[in-house]
Structure formats: structure tokens, C-alpha cells
Enzyme design. Sequence first.
Site, PDB file in Angstrom:
ATOM      1  N   CYS B  87       0.855  -1.181   0.000  1.00  0.00           N
ATOM      2  CA  CYS B  87       0.000   0.000   0.000  1.00  0.00           C
ATOM      3  C   CYS B  87       0.897   1.239   0.000  1.00  0.00           C
ATOM      4  O   CYS B  87       1.411   1.645   1.026  1.00  0.00           O
ATOM      5  CB  CYS B  87      -0.891   0.000   1.232  1.00  0.00           C
ATOM      6  SG  CYS B  87      -1.887   1.475   1.326  1.00  0.00           S
ATOM      7  N   LEU B  88       1.101   1.773  -1.170  1.00  0.00           N
ATOM      8  CA  LEU B  88       2.005   2.897  -1.305  1.00  0.00           C
ATOM      9  C   LEU B  88       1.404   3.814  -2.373  1.00  0.00           C
ATOM     10  O   LEU B  88       1.164   3.379  -3.492  1.00  0.00           O
ATOM     11  CB  LEU B  88       3.380   2.369  -1.738  1.00  0.00           C
ATOM     12  CG  LEU B  88       4.577   3.300  -1.657  1.00  0.00           C
ATOM     13  CD1 LEU B  88       4.779   3.807  -0.235  1.00  0.00           C
ATOM     14  CD2 LEU B  88       5.828   2.575  -2.135  1.00  0.00           C
TER      15      LEU B  88
END
Lengths: 498, 151
Positions: B87-88
Site C-alpha cells: 500500500c504505497l
Amino acid sequence: MSFWFNLVKDVFLRMLQLLSFSRRKISNSLSIYIKTNTGSTLSVELDPKWDIKNLKEIVAPQMGIAPEDIKIIFAGKELHNSIIIEECDLGQQSILHAVRTPHKIVNKTRNTDLIEESISETSDLNDSSGSKPMNETLMDLSLDESNLENLSLKEQQENRAHFYVYCSAPCKNVTAGKLRVKCARCGSGAVTVDRDPQCWPDVLQPRRITVNCESDFCPVTSSMHKDETESQVSYAHFYFKCAKHPSLGENDEAVPLYLVKPNLRNIPCLACTDIRETVLVFPCEAGHVTCLDCFREYCTVRLHERRFEFDEEYYTLPCPAGCPNSYIREVHHFHLLGVEQYERYQRFSTEEHVLRAGGILCPRPDCGMGIIPPSIEDDRECRRIQCIGGCGYVFCRICLQGYHVGECESQMSDASTSVFSSNYYSVDPLKANQATWDEASKKTIQTSTKPCPKCRTPTERDGGCMHMVCTRAGCGYHWCWVCQTEWTRDCMGNHWFG
Amino acid sequence: MAALPRRIIKETQRLMQEPVPGISAVPDDTNARYFHVIVTGPEDSPFEGGLFKLELFLPEDYPMSAPKVRFITKIYHPNIDRLGRICLDILKDKWSPALQIRTVLLSIQALLSAPNPDDPLANDVAELWKVNESEAIRNAKEWTRRYAMDN
Ligand SMILES: [Zn+2]
Ligand SMILES: [Zn+2]
Ligand SMILES: [Zn+2]
Ligand SMILES: [Zn+2]
Ligand SMILES: [Zn+2]
Ligand SMILES: [Zn+2]
Ligand SMILES: [Zn+2]
Ligand SMILES: [Zn+2]
């Protein structure tokens, strides 16, 4: 006495011109039109190697005046006698303007001292008047006035303005363009600009550069009042022509793609890092640059994902590096994508505009025409919608099936009611009076789904996450279940999981 | 097969010549768009001492689309889910063609140093990280020892 002398001189000159004209062999002819300030148009074959003086000699007999009494005006400049025609960037069927000088000067000058001066000046061979054509003097235009630069002479040579336009017909392509100018008041091209444009606002915005209009039909010149009032000033109206096809007349204009520029400073493309000849410069502060191939790819990918955005009324894209205030506002730039993708762009753009205005899309497969139905408050009985301008399909606004009389058929139709017109649904008295278990089922729908803030398609909340992605094919809007607006980093930080 | 874009060639060369400290990224022998990545667990993080394998794939429309990156080695981290997905933001909506493979790898390394339980992908991990950070860190260390150290 001087009258007879002048007449004889005139006849003599004309004979001379005819002689010299017939002697010339036209090697590579350029056919152009000459418009005179008296309103007539002459068709002339020219040799591009000739100079303006030769041209005047050809035109003079047809205008019935001496060549030295003629001013040749093209693209906002009076052309100097020594200019070679091929230097002027004239295309086939271009229009040059020929204006009688002494007559005009007497009429136009506001100062009596000046009248004598100009008359005496025009009576000698008048070699000092006129200038270089616009294409020789015009510098590459900066995007705004803030970064006008002082360039060395060498840089100026390299910095000659190059324009790119979208030619809608006949080329249907992005081509090289030429800057032209006419009088904003009367539309005549017989104008000389008081200065060259330096930045795009000079070209695109009205009332920035004044012109001297030489047309006899211009309200400014023909006016009897010679006071320098605001209403007496004529402004330049700049426009562009496609350089790839012969001019199709004065109304043959092309849209300037002002973000496309020659890559004079050899800036590598943001995406592929190659240094290309022609680039697109985004209107962000950093002026990020992509090559045209990468621009096409960037747009195509974003279009495919339907990730174009609205910047006010423009359906467009920002700088790919995500800079603030970097939206492309001249959407003709998307013509760079080619005919097929541009059509897709236009279709999406229309659809998104319709949805934004509270409209609906024709439910028939392969149509999808945007329709703005009359407000239900105005006409609450009317559920009959016709796809006007599209496939002609007549359908029911409520269930989006073929139009029918009476109640919509199935339970499903109630769900789709809120799918496509939830904004009407709540105020529809017909619906409000429905059986109670319909009310109940509506409630379940309401609690487990919310309309996409963009297209109003109800989206079911999935997996506890507040990050919603609209399920409507072609919308795909990312939004926040809590805020019911676009999904943001703040939403992620504050209430991703509630 | 289409020729490899010059940008990818340049980025690969630079990754080889000036590698990012603590990260190795090597293109696959058969597919120049596929990279075998190893990230060493940053010092003073629960991942210290671990070697984490990732795969990085440059899609057809790279750099218009973000690289696809996934952890292959199991990792206990609030921003990395059970399938190794990360999750970036720069791998999603904040991706820009101005960013590079190098930037992505540096961001992943930074994510290991500073997990962000407020921006979670692995929900239960994030939950624990919030309510009982020391236990979460113990788990992360345990997973690092178990999955990221014996190879
Ligand atoms: Zn054209
Ligand atoms: Zn005028
Ligand atoms: Zn490029
Ligand atoms: Zn930018
Ligand atoms: Zn239709
Ligand atoms: Zn119906
Ligand atoms: Zn939607
Ligand atoms: Zn929110």
C-alpha cells in the site's frame, strides 16, 4: 503642367513594367491573390525569387497607380522593397494586400506637419519604408508575460517562432502553422501591427496589440473624426493558418496548439528521457516537458482508464508529474492523439458533461448518447425520454426499458430507479405512494449502497473499506464512503476502515 | 516483441552502476521488464537482519503506469497484505511518469523503516499495530526471523 508630366510618366512606367514583366520567366510559380484597399482582388502568378519591388511593378498597372505609391502588407507587416518573396512564408493562394500610400497618408495623418513630411518622403523612391515579414521577426512566444527573456542575436535566430496547429480540414492533422493577423474591427488583413506579439496572451487575448488598418472600409479609417479616442483605435486579431495546404481563403483558419514547441533547449522528455525535436510543454510552473509520443501515450492510458478530469468546464489532464495548476485548457491539443482516440475523447467528454449536468446516458447498447431530461419538478408525469440526436430510442426514464404506459414492471426496476435517477426518485410522488415493502427494500438499498458522487450509480460497499470505486463501466471514480466526495489521502489517513 | 524503450534501458543501467544502498534490483534473463529485487531490512526496524525478496514488473505502458511491485518473502507489516501487495500511494494514484524504479524502491525501503498503521492494507496487522505496538513489533521480528533470514 505637372499633371501632364505625371500622366506621361505613368504611361511610360506602365509600358516599362509590361516589358520587364514579359521578359521574366517564371521558374517556380506561386499563385497568390492581391487585395487592394478599394476592395478588388487580383490573381497573380509570382516567381518566389522576385522581390517586393517587382511585385509592386506588376500590381501597379492593374491598380492604375505608380509602383512607388503602393504599400504591400502581409501578416501585419508592410514589406520592404528588397524583401524576396520566398522569405515571406507565403503559401499558395495566400492573400497579400496592396494599399495606395499617398492617399492613405493624407487621410490618416492627424498632424498637419506630418502630412507634408510623409508626402515628400513618399515622393522619392520610398525605399526606407516597410520592414521584414512577421515570420522573420517573430520570436518564439512565451506562455505568459512573466518570463519574457532577453536573448542574444544568435539565440534569436534559433528562437524563431514555430507554430503547430490542428488543421481540421483538409489535412485533419497536426501541422506546422503560420501566424496571420487582421483588423479586429473590420476583418481586413490590410493592417500593420504596432509591435510583434511576444507571448501567447498577446496572440490569444483581444485588445493587446494595436494595428494601423489600411482598409477603406474600416469604420476607423473612414471616420471623419480624427481624435485619438478609444473607439478610434483598431486592435489586432491574430489567427493561424495551416502551412501544409494551400490557403482556402480568408476564413481558412487552424487552431493553434500553443503547448507544442520546438525543443530549443534540448530538454529530455519527462517520461522516456529522450531529447526530441518537438515537445509538449505543460502549463505548470516547472514547465515539464514530454515528447509527443509520450504525450500520446499518457493521454491514451488516462483516457482508457477514463481518468481525465474536469478543470472548470474543460475535460482534460494535468501535467503528468501532478503539478498544481497544470491543466491543458486548449483541448484541441488532444488532436495529437489521432482521429480515433480524439473521437473517443470527445465522446467521453460529452458523456461526462451530461452526467455532470445531471443528465442520463441512453441505455441502448452501443449508443450511450447523453441526454439532459427536463427536470421532473417541471414535468412530473413525463417519464418518456427519447434519444434525440442519437439512436432515437424511446425509453422510460425510471426503468430505462422501452417506454411503456403505467407502472414500471419489475422489482429490479426500483433498484435501477435509484441507479440512474436517484435525484428524481426522492421527489417523485408516484414513487412515494408505493407499497410499504417497497419503502423497506428501498431502505436496504440505501444503507448498503450509496450513489457514486460522479455519476450517481449506486455502489455497494465492499469489505469494510471506505475506499469506493464506482462500478459503472467507464466511470471508475474513486470516492470516499464517508465524505461522498473524491477519495483522498486524508480519507485514507482518517477513516480508511471507518 | 517490441523493442525495450530507451528509458527502461537507461534506468536499468543506472541501477546496475549506482545501486541504491541496501537494495539490489536485477532484470530477469528472459524478460527485461521483470526485476528480481532484494531489500535488506533497515537498521533499527523490526525487519533488521532480514532479506526480503520482491518482484517488480514494468507494465507495457510504463512509465505512464506505475511498476507493479510485490513482496515475495512473507512480511508482517501493516501496509503489506497477505499476497505481498504494497500500500504505497506512488504505486497507485500518486504515480507519475517523472518517478522511477529507483524512487519506488527507496519508498519501499522507507516504508519498512516507518510502517504507517493509519494507511493500512493488512487490516488486522494495522489494528494490532495501533492498539499494541510492542506486540506487533514482536510479530514482525518473529516473521523476519522465520521467513527472511534462512536464505
Ligand atoms: Zn491543412
Ligand atoms: Zn479595419
Ligand atoms: Zn518521451
Ligand atoms: Zn509539471
Ligand atoms: Zn440512443
Ligand atoms: Zn419504466
Ligand atoms: Zn461513477
Ligand atoms: Zn473521506
